[in-house]
Design an enzyme around this catalytic site. Structure first.
Site, PDB file in Angstrom:
ATOM      1  N   TYR A  46      -1.332   0.270  11.023  1.00 16.11           N
ATOM      2  CA  TYR A  46      -1.672  -0.437   9.777  1.00 16.11           C
ATOM      3  C   TYR A  46      -0.481  -0.447   8.829  1.00 16.11           C
ATOM      4  CZ  TYR A  46      -3.559  -0.834   5.001  1.00 16.11           C
ATOM      5  OH  TYR A  46      -3.771  -1.187   3.685  1.00 16.11           O
ATOM      6  N   THR A  48       0.793  -1.225   0.000  1.00 15.80           N
ATOM      7  CA  THR A  48       0.000   0.000   0.000  1.00 15.80           C
ATOM      8  C   THR A  48       0.832   1.285   0.000  1.00 15.80           C
ATOM      9  OG1 THR A  48      -1.389   1.352   1.483  1.00 15.80           O
ATOM     10  CG2 THR A  48      -0.199  -0.414   2.511  1.00 15.80           C
ATOM     11  N   LYS A 107       1.847  -3.514   7.411  1.00 16.80           N
ATOM     12  CA  LYS A 107       1.984  -3.736   5.964  1.00 16.80           C
ATOM     13  C   LYS A 107       3.449  -3.644   5.520  1.00 16.80           C
ATOM     14  CE  LYS A 107      -2.196  -4.346   4.085  1.00 16.80           C
ATOM     15  NZ  LYS A 107      -2.538  -5.370   3.099  1.00 16.80           N
TER      16      LYS A 107
HETATM   17  P1  NAP Z   1     -11.609  -4.443   2.356  1.00 10.11           P
HETATM   18  O1  NAP Z   1     -12.775  -4.095   1.500  1.00 10.11           O
HETATM   19  O2  NAP Z   1     -11.566  -3.942   3.742  1.00 10.11           O
HETATM   20  O3  NAP Z   1     -11.496  -6.043   2.377  1.00 10.11           O
HETATM   21  C1  NAP Z   1     -10.646  -6.694   3.269  1.00 10.11           C
HETATM   22  C2  NAP Z   1     -10.883  -8.186   3.193  1.00 10.11           C
HETATM   23  O4  NAP Z   1     -10.043  -8.821   4.176  1.00 10.11           O
HETATM   24  C3  NAP Z   1     -12.326  -8.602   3.539  1.00 10.11           C
HETATM   25  O5  NAP Z   1     -12.691  -9.690   2.738  1.00 10.11           O
HETATM   26  C4  NAP Z   1     -12.209  -9.029   4.988  1.00 10.11           C
HETATM   27  O6  NAP Z   1     -13.185  -9.969   5.383  1.00 10.11           O
HETATM   28  C5  NAP Z   1     -10.843  -9.709   4.961  1.00 10.11           C
HETATM   29  N1  NAP Z   1     -10.272  -9.883   6.293  1.00 10.11           N
HETATM   30  C6  NAP Z   1     -10.082  -8.963   7.253  1.00 10.11           C
HETATM   31  N2  NAP Z   1      -9.515  -9.515   8.339  1.00 10.11           N
HETATM   32  C7  NAP Z   1      -9.352 -10.826   8.066  1.00 10.11           C
HETATM   33  C8  NAP Z   1      -8.831 -11.936   8.786  1.00 10.11           C
HETATM   34  N3  NAP Z   1      -8.383 -11.813  10.037  1.00 10.11           N
HETATM   35  N4  NAP Z   1      -8.822 -13.157   8.188  1.00 10.11           N
HETATM   36  C9  NAP Z   1      -9.316 -13.307   6.937  1.00 10.11           C
HETATM   37  N5  NAP Z   1      -9.829 -12.297   6.200  1.00 10.11           N
HETATM   38  C10 NAP Z   1      -9.833 -11.081   6.756  1.00 10.11           C
HETATM   39  O7  NAP Z   1     -10.247  -3.986   1.666  1.00 10.11           O
HETATM   40  P2  NAP Z   1      -9.932  -3.679   0.123  1.00 10.11           P
HETATM   41  O8  NAP Z   1     -10.129  -2.228  -0.102  1.00 10.11           O
HETATM   42  O9  NAP Z   1     -10.603  -4.664  -0.730  1.00 10.11           O
HETATM   43  O10 NAP Z   1      -8.358  -3.898   0.090  1.00 10.11           O
HETATM   44  C11 NAP Z   1      -7.808  -5.172  -0.234  1.00 10.11           C
HETATM   45  C12 NAP Z   1      -6.373  -5.230   0.246  1.00 10.11           C
HETATM   46  O11 NAP Z   1      -5.609  -4.207  -0.370  1.00 10.11           O
HETATM   47  C13 NAP Z   1      -6.201  -5.027   1.744  1.00 10.11           C
HETATM   48  O12 NAP Z   1      -5.107  -5.830   2.148  1.00 10.11           O
HETATM   49  C14 NAP Z   1      -5.826  -3.560   1.867  1.00 10.11           C
HETATM   50  O13 NAP Z   1      -5.081  -3.342   3.040  1.00 10.11           O
HETATM   51  C15 NAP Z   1      -5.013  -3.370   0.609  1.00 10.11           C
HETATM   52  N6  NAP Z   1      -5.024  -2.029   0.024  1.00 10.11           N
HETATM   53  C16 NAP Z   1      -6.191  -1.413  -0.246  1.00 10.11           C
HETATM   54  C17 NAP Z   1      -6.184  -0.182  -0.860  1.00 10.11           C
HETATM   55  C18 NAP Z   1      -7.461   0.543  -1.188  1.00 10.11           C
HETATM   56  O14 NAP Z   1      -7.396   1.753  -1.406  1.00 10.11           O
HETATM   57  N7  NAP Z   1      -8.588  -0.134  -1.276  1.00 10.11           N
HETATM   58  C19 NAP Z   1      -4.957   0.416  -1.211  1.00 10.11           C
HETATM   59  C20 NAP Z   1      -3.787  -0.267  -0.935  1.00 10.11           C
HETATM   60  C21 NAP Z   1      -3.832  -1.499  -0.336  1.00 10.11           C
HETATM   61  P3  NAP Z   1     -14.618  -9.487   5.967  1.00 10.11           P
HETATM   62  O15 NAP Z   1     -15.443  -9.148   4.764  1.00 10.11           O
HETATM   63  O16 NAP Z   1     -15.071 -10.675   6.704  1.00 10.11           O
HETATM   64  O17 NAP Z   1     -14.362  -8.295   6.829  1.00 10.11           O
HETATM   65  N1  GDD Z   2     -12.320   7.379   6.829  1.00 12.59           N
HETATM   66  C1  GDD Z   2     -12.409   8.705   7.002  1.00 12.59           C
HETATM   67  N2  GDD Z   2     -13.523   9.233   7.573  1.00 12.59           N
HETATM   68  N3  GDD Z   2     -11.376   9.474   6.581  1.00 12.59           N
HETATM   69  C2  GDD Z   2     -11.495  10.807   6.716  1.00 12.59           C
HETATM   70  C3  GDD Z   2     -12.617  11.406   7.290  1.00 12.59           C
HETATM   71  C4  GDD Z   2     -13.684  10.586   7.752  1.00 12.59           C
HETATM   72  O1  GDD Z   2     -14.697  11.032   8.273  1.00 12.59           O
HETATM   73  N4  GDD Z   2     -12.431  12.748   7.261  1.00 12.59           N
HETATM   74  C5  GDD Z   2     -11.242  12.968   6.702  1.00 12.59           C
HETATM   75  N5  GDD Z   2     -10.662  11.798   6.376  1.00 12.59           N
HETATM   76  C6  GDD Z   2      -9.321  11.633   5.783  1.00 12.59           C
HETATM   77  C7  GDD Z   2      -8.421  10.675   6.555  1.00 12.59           C
HETATM   78  O2  GDD Z   2      -7.875  11.308   7.713  1.00 12.59           O
HETATM   79  C8  GDD Z   2      -7.384  10.360   5.490  1.00 12.59           C
HETATM   80  O3  GDD Z   2      -6.409  11.369   5.471  1.00 12.59           O
HETATM   81  C9  GDD Z   2      -8.184  10.420   4.185  1.00 12.59           C
HETATM   82  O4  GDD Z   2      -9.433  11.047   4.505  1.00 12.59           O
HETATM   83  C10 GDD Z   2      -8.468   9.048   3.561  1.00 12.59           C
HETATM   84  O5  GDD Z   2      -8.993   8.201   4.560  1.00 12.59           O
HETATM   85  P1  GDD Z   2      -9.592   6.746   4.200  1.00 12.59           P
HETATM   86  O6  GDD Z   2     -10.601   6.866   3.129  1.00 12.59           O
HETATM   87  O7  GDD Z   2     -10.002   6.115   5.476  1.00 12.59           O
HETATM   88  O8  GDD Z   2      -8.357   5.986   3.523  1.00 12.59           O
HETATM   89  P2  GDD Z   2      -6.813   5.870   3.936  1.00 12.59           P
HETATM   90  O9  GDD Z   2      -6.043   6.721   2.964  1.00 12.59           O
HETATM   91  O10 GDD Z   2      -6.602   6.112   5.368  1.00 12.59           O
HETATM   92  O11 GDD Z   2      -6.513   4.325   3.675  1.00 12.59           O
HETATM   93  C11 GDD Z   2      -6.970   3.678   2.486  1.00 12.59           C
HETATM   94  O12 GDD Z   2      -5.970   3.759   1.487  1.00 12.59           O
HETATM   95  C12 GDD Z   2      -4.738   3.072   1.791  1.00 12.59           C
HETATM   96  C13 GDD Z   2      -3.795   3.290   0.603  1.00 12.59           C
HETATM   97  O13 GDD Z   2      -3.195   4.541   0.694  1.00 12.59           O
HETATM   98  C14 GDD Z   2      -7.288   2.237   2.852  1.00 12.59           C
HETATM   99  O14 GDD Z   2      -7.915   1.626   1.761  1.00 12.59           O
HETATM  100  C15 GDD Z   2      -6.036   1.446   3.187  1.00 12.59           C
HETATM  101  O15 GDD Z   2      -6.372   0.065   3.343  1.00 12.59           O
HETATM  102  C16 GDD Z   2      -5.038   1.600   2.021  1.00 12.59           C
HETATM  103  O16 GDD Z   2      -3.854   0.898   2.299  1.00 12.59           O
END
Ligand code: NAP
Ligand code: GDD
Length: 351
Positions: free
Chosen positions: A152, A125, A156
């Site tokens: 987190y 990430t 990672k």
């Molecule tokens: P998400 O929607 O939160 O999905 C996370 C998945 O992990 C869900 O299926 C969840 O299951 C499962 N999980 C959580 N804890 C677990 C455990 N202890 N054992 C088995 N499964 C578990 O996240 P996403 O946005 O799809 O992201 C996918 C991956 O990419 C994650 O590793 C995240 O950290 C990484 N990532 C995401 C982003 C982003 O912007 N989306 C960016 C960079 C990296 P449940 O449905 O049961 O909760």
């Molecule tokens: N969630 C949330 N809720 N974020 C807020 C809010 C609020 O009410 N108000 C402001 N923010 C700001 C957070 O402080 C952060 O700076 C930004 O919005 C994005 O927050 P999130 O959408 O929660 O995402 P993230 O950037 O912290 O993390 C996501 O992206 C990562 C990759 O850069 C997640 O998907 C991570 O799993 C992933 O690794």
């Protein structure tokens, strides 16, 4: 037929990746956590639930992971399962370390002992960068140093390095996708983009009055999840394993996202948005802005959906969902889940 195992198939990326791999002709297996209320709404929304095979497993439980790999017998493993909410990692730091840090190690150990030919994708990430760049105009690429800013990101970071080390030490085909934020109508409601699009739809339809947010100045490089799962697959189709940044090359503040989202429904955001101290994290990442030129050069990948399009898609989808709700329709993904109708591999069942 190639076989893929996706950990975290019930999450945003898991569901889109399952859909993508099915369309490529894969047999798709996915791990899910047994919960008192089943959580298959994304798989239902994409109409893939009856096309995949689910295996119960938890990233903290080695034996369930071993069984999952054994049953799926995959050519490729996509390790997407994680406690993925940065904010929650401040509340549950040990759990996050256990799942996000040691989880990938467990799978790599299984690959090392069971079948070193399995290709491995690790969901790394952009959070790894934290506050590492001093010049806020600079972009982050594969050579930028990491300086994580949350439990987190620290967990990672362990996953990132253990993946690199197993690739070098044991010649396992293991890749880190350093993905910047990517969103969609299937994004979890606690993440800021979906929290905004959902609130905008509800405010427009008179179901909500205010939207409370934290840090509006934070800047993120927001892409579209379906574009990003393709990059995951491309990484595992190369001749040699490597790490890649996947991003859009653009950064926008949370305030800009809010403004654009309200603009889509012709409302002035200032009338509805308030900031709340308790929504500000103990430590936040101020700016993420990715340079994906290596992925473009080697994988031939580039994002198709840019910022304004992404905001429009998310607001449109939430508006449609709430309009349907007001018309008395069930949410398309609200249907009850019946375990018996789903192909779930049970303990002890042979391949
Ligand atoms: P998400 O929607 O939160 O999905 C996370 C998945 O992990 C869900 O299926 C969840 O299951 C499962 N999980 C959580 N804890 C677990 C455990 N202890 N054992 C088995 N499964 C578990 O996240 P996403 O946005 O799809 O992201 C996918 C991956 O990419 C994650 O590793 C995240 O950290 C990484 N990532 C995401 C982003 C982003 O912007 N989306 C960016 C960079 C990296 P449940 O449905 O049961 O909760
Ligand atoms: N969630 C949330 N809720 N974020 C807020 C809010 C609020 O009410 N108000 C402001 N923010 C700001 C957070 O402080 C952060 O700076 C930004 O919005 C994005 O927050 P999130 O959408 O929660 O995402 P993230 O950037 O912290 O993390 C996501 O992206 C990562 C990759 O850069 C997640 O998907 C991570 O799993 C992933 O690794």
């Amino acid at each position: 037929m190639k076989r893929a195992l996706i950990t975290g198939i019930t999450g945003q990326d898991g569901a889109y990746l399952a859909d993508f791999l099915l369309k490529k002709g894969y047999r798709v297996f996915g791990t899910y956590r047994r919960t008192s209320t089943p959580n298959f709404w994304r798989l239902r929304a994409l109409k893939v639930l009856d096309k995949i095979t689910l295996i119960p497993a938890d990233m903290a439980d080695m034996s369930s992971l071993l069984e999952a790999v054994n049953l799926a017998d995959p050519n490729e493993i996509y390790n997407l399962a994680a406690q993925s909410y940065v904010s929650a990692s401040f509340d549950q730091p040990l759990f996050t370390a256990q799942v996000d840090g040691l989880g990938p190690l467990r799978i790599l150990e299984i690959i090392r002992h069971l079948n070193k030919k399995i290709k491995f994708y690790q969901a790394s990430t952009s959070e790894l960068y934290g506050e590492s760049i001093e010049d806020k105009k600079m972009q982050q690429n594969e050579n930028t140093k990491f300086l994580p800013n949350s439990p987190y990101a620290t967990a990672k970071l362990y996953g990132f390095h253990i993946c690199r080390i197993y690739r070098d030490a044991y010649k396992i085909f293991a890749c880190n996708g350093i993905l910047f934020n990517h969103e969609s109508p299937l994004r979890g409601l606690e993440f800021v983009t979906r929290k905004i699009s959902n609130a905008v739809a509800r405010i427009k339809l008179g179901l909500q009055k205010k939207l409370f947010l934290g840090n509006l100045d934070a800047k993120r490089d927001w892409g579209f999840a379906p574009d990003y799962v393709k990059a995951m697959w491309l990484m595992l189709q190369q001749d040699k394993p490597d790490d890649f940044v996947i991003a859009t090359n653009e950064t926008h503040s949370v305030r800009e996202f809010v403004e654009e989202a309200f603009k889509n429904v012709r409302l002035d955001w200032r009338k509805y948005v308030q900031t709340k101290e308790e929504l500000i994290r103990p430590k936040d990442v101020s700016i993420l802005n990715g340079d994906y030129s290596k992925a473009k050069r080697i994988l031939g990948w580039k994002p198709k959906t840019k910022f304004k399009d992404l905001v429009r898609k998310m607001v449109k989808s939430d508006l449609m969902r709430w309009k349907k709700f007001l018309n008395g329709d069930r949410f398309p993904w609200d249907a009850f889940d019946y375990h018996e109708n789903i192909d779930i591999l049970k303990r002890g069942k042979t391949k």
